[in-house]
Design a protein around this motif. Structure first.
Motif, short mmCIF file in Angstrom:
data_model
loop_
_atom_site.label_atom_id
_atom_site.label_comp_id
_atom_site.label_asym_id
_atom_site.label_seq_id
_atom_site.Cartn_x
_atom_site.Cartn_y
_atom_site.Cartn_z
N MET A 1 -16.22 -3.31 -19.68
CA MET A 1 -15.16 -2.80 -18.81
C MET A 1 -15.75 -2.41 -17.46
O MET A 1 -16.72 -1.67 -17.38
N LYS A 2 -15.14 -2.91 -16.40
CA LYS A 2 -15.56 -2.58 -15.04
C LYS A 2 -14.51 -1.71 -14.39
O LYS A 2 -13.31 -2.05 -14.42
N LEU A 3 -14.94 -0.60 -13.81
CA LEU A 3 -14.01 0.36 -13.22
C LEU A 3 -14.28 0.50 -11.73
O LEU A 3 -15.42 0.73 -11.31
N LEU A 4 -13.23 0.38 -10.94
CA LEU A 4 -13.31 0.64 -9.51
C LEU A 4 -12.85 2.07 -9.29
O LEU A 4 -11.73 2.43 -9.63
N VAL A 5 -13.74 2.90 -8.73
CA VAL A 5 -13.47 4.33 -8.57
C VAL A 5 -13.45 4.68 -7.09
O VAL A 5 -14.41 4.41 -6.36
N PHE A 6 -12.37 5.32 -6.67
CA PHE A 6 -12.28 5.83 -5.31
C PHE A 6 -12.73 7.29 -5.32
O PHE A 6 -12.26 8.09 -6.13
N GLY A 7 -13.66 7.62 -4.40
CA GLY A 7 -14.16 8.99 -4.31
C GLY A 7 -15.55 9.14 -4.86
O GLY A 7 -15.77 9.82 -5.85
N LYS A 8 -16.53 8.53 -4.23
CA LYS A 8 -17.88 8.48 -4.78
C LYS A 8 -18.57 9.83 -4.87
O LYS A 8 -19.32 10.10 -5.80
N SER A 9 -18.33 10.72 -3.90
CA SER A 9 -19.08 11.97 -3.85
C SER A 9 -18.34 13.16 -4.42
O SER A 9 -18.87 14.27 -4.44
N GLY A 10 -17.11 12.98 -4.89
CA GLY A 10 -16.35 14.09 -5.45
C GLY A 10 -16.85 14.51 -6.82
O GLY A 10 -17.65 13.80 -7.45
N GLN A 11 -16.37 15.65 -7.29
CA GLN A 11 -16.86 16.20 -8.55
C GLN A 11 -16.62 15.25 -9.72
O GLN A 11 -17.53 14.97 -10.51
N VAL A 12 -15.41 14.75 -9.85
CA VAL A 12 -15.09 13.88 -10.98
C VAL A 12 -15.77 12.53 -10.83
O VAL A 12 -16.32 11.98 -11.79
N ALA A 13 -15.76 11.98 -9.62
CA ALA A 13 -16.39 10.67 -9.40
C ALA A 13 -17.88 10.71 -9.72
O ALA A 13 -18.43 9.75 -10.28
N ARG A 14 -18.54 11.78 -9.36
CA ARG A 14 -19.97 11.88 -9.66
C ARG A 14 -20.21 11.90 -11.16
O ARG A 14 -21.19 11.32 -11.66
N GLU A 15 -19.33 12.56 -11.90
CA GLU A 15 -19.48 12.58 -13.35
C GLU A 15 -19.15 11.22 -13.96
O GLU A 15 -19.76 10.82 -14.95
N LEU A 16 -18.19 10.51 -13.39
CA LEU A 16 -17.89 9.16 -13.87
C LEU A 16 -19.11 8.27 -13.72
O LEU A 16 -19.45 7.50 -14.62
N GLN A 17 -19.78 8.38 -12.58
CA GLN A 17 -20.98 7.57 -12.36
C GLN A 17 -22.11 7.97 -13.30
O GLN A 17 -22.88 7.11 -13.75
N ARG A 18 -22.18 9.24 -13.63
CA ARG A 18 -23.24 9.69 -14.53
C ARG A 18 -22.97 9.24 -15.97
O ARG A 18 -23.89 8.86 -16.68
N GLN A 19 -21.70 9.26 -16.36
CA GLN A 19 -21.37 8.94 -17.74
C GLN A 19 -21.28 7.44 -18.00
O GLN A 19 -21.50 7.00 -19.13
N ALA A 20 -20.92 6.68 -16.98
CA ALA A 20 -20.76 5.24 -17.19
C ALA A 20 -21.37 4.47 -16.02
O ALA A 20 -20.68 3.73 -15.30
N PRO A 21 -22.68 4.61 -15.80
CA PRO A 21 -23.31 4.01 -14.61
C PRO A 21 -23.21 2.49 -14.57
O PRO A 21 -23.21 1.90 -13.48
N ASP A 22 -23.14 1.85 -15.73
CA ASP A 22 -23.09 0.38 -15.76
C ASP A 22 -21.67 -0.16 -15.64
O ASP A 22 -21.49 -1.38 -15.54
N GLN A 23 -20.69 0.74 -15.67
CA GLN A 23 -19.30 0.29 -15.62
C GLN A 23 -18.58 0.68 -14.34
O GLN A 23 -17.59 0.05 -13.97
#
Length: 286
Positions: A1-23
């Motif tokens: 699954m590939k996810l496009l996330v808007f908001g790279k530096s926000g609190q939730v976006a940073r956790e999304l990147q930490r939890q699913a770095p390959d997605q």
């Protein structure tokens, strides 16, 4: 699954990147300026993502009283344009919203179907975004949450730690009640929702997700100091003793039952999540 996330530096976006770095493919403001909604929509149209998560927003609650037009563009027009683009591609769109869409009256937890009544410009802008996402007609989840905290950015926990290190006594508002919610928990919920929507499971709609148990800001502060080992006396004050340009809802309790029923995602215990955040902060400064 590939996810496009808007908001790279926000609190939730940073956790999304930490939890699913390959997605996760996260877009910062330079790549995706939400003050240009159609440009954001074009990024979705050109993407090969399986789902889109909008974790970006205009979050200056007080500043929005003077910049309502900008807040309306970022929080209202941009999510609507994104949702239309996602619908055109047939991919799910997950949008993070807020308890500020309600007027904060009463003591009963707000249900997703309750009538909104925002008290200020920020709440009005977020409500406009919700309406635009629904009108787009695609598969979507609007996830309303409250009192977000993490080891990143500016939030109540980090403010309390800073003040608690400087002072022996603080006065904190005690007549606003809600559910503190760790950004890591919101990210995990978004990932769970995305997986189910991409698999053709779950339902489109508006859902609530907040930490349990409900507590006042003063109670939240006391637990933060207790877990951090800071000896700070907290005195309760009413909201009237701490005036702000934008009115805050007194009742931010959210009924999260529908999310558990439809997606099997229960409310997290914010006290456990607070401990994890404090550990992250300790590691960062050790």
């Amino acid at each position: 699954m590939k996810l496009l996330v808007f908001g790279k530096s926000g609190q939730v976006a940073r956790e999304l990147q930490r939890q699913a770095p390959d997605q996760v493919v996260a877009l910062d403001r330079a790549a995706a300026d939400l003050s240009d909604p159609e440009a954001c929509a074009a990024l979705i149209a050109a993407s090969d993502a399986d789902a889109v998560i909008n974790a970006a927003a205009y979050t200056g609650v007080d500043r929005a009283e003077e910049e309502e037009a900008l807040a309306m563009t970022i929080n209202g027009a941009a999510p609507a344009a994104m949702a239309r683009a996602a619908a055109a591609k047939g991919i799910p769109f997950i949008h993070i919203s807020t308890d500020y869409v309600f007027d904060g009256r009463g003591a009963r937890p707000w249900r997703p179907a309750d009538a909104p009544g925002p008290l200020g410009a920020y709440g009005r802008s977020k409500l406009r975004g919700e309406e635009g996402v629904r009108a787009a007609g695609g598969r979507h989840v609007i996830l309303r949450t409250s009192w977000v905290f993490s080891a990143h950015g500016q939030n109540f926990v980090k403010t309390m730690l800073r003040l608690g290190a400087e002072r022996e006594r603080l006065t904190i508002v005690a007549d606003q009640i809600g559910g503190p919610t760790a950004a890591a928990d919101i990210a995990a919920a978004c990932l769970g929702i995305a997986r189910q929507l991409v698999a053709g499971q779950g339902k489109s709609g508006t859902y609530h997700y907040a930490g349990a148990p409900d507590v006042s800001w003063a109670g939240f502060a006391r637990e933060t100091f207790a877990q951090a080992g800071l000896d700070v006396a907290v005195s309760d004050i009413p909201s009237s003793a701490y005036p702000t340009p934008a009115r805050r809802p007194g009742n931010s309790r959210l009924d999260c039952g529908d999310l558990e029923k439809d997606f099997s995602i229960p409310r997290p215990d914010w006290r456990e999540s607070l401990g994890a955040v404090l550990n992250d902060l300790q590691k960062a400064f050790s």
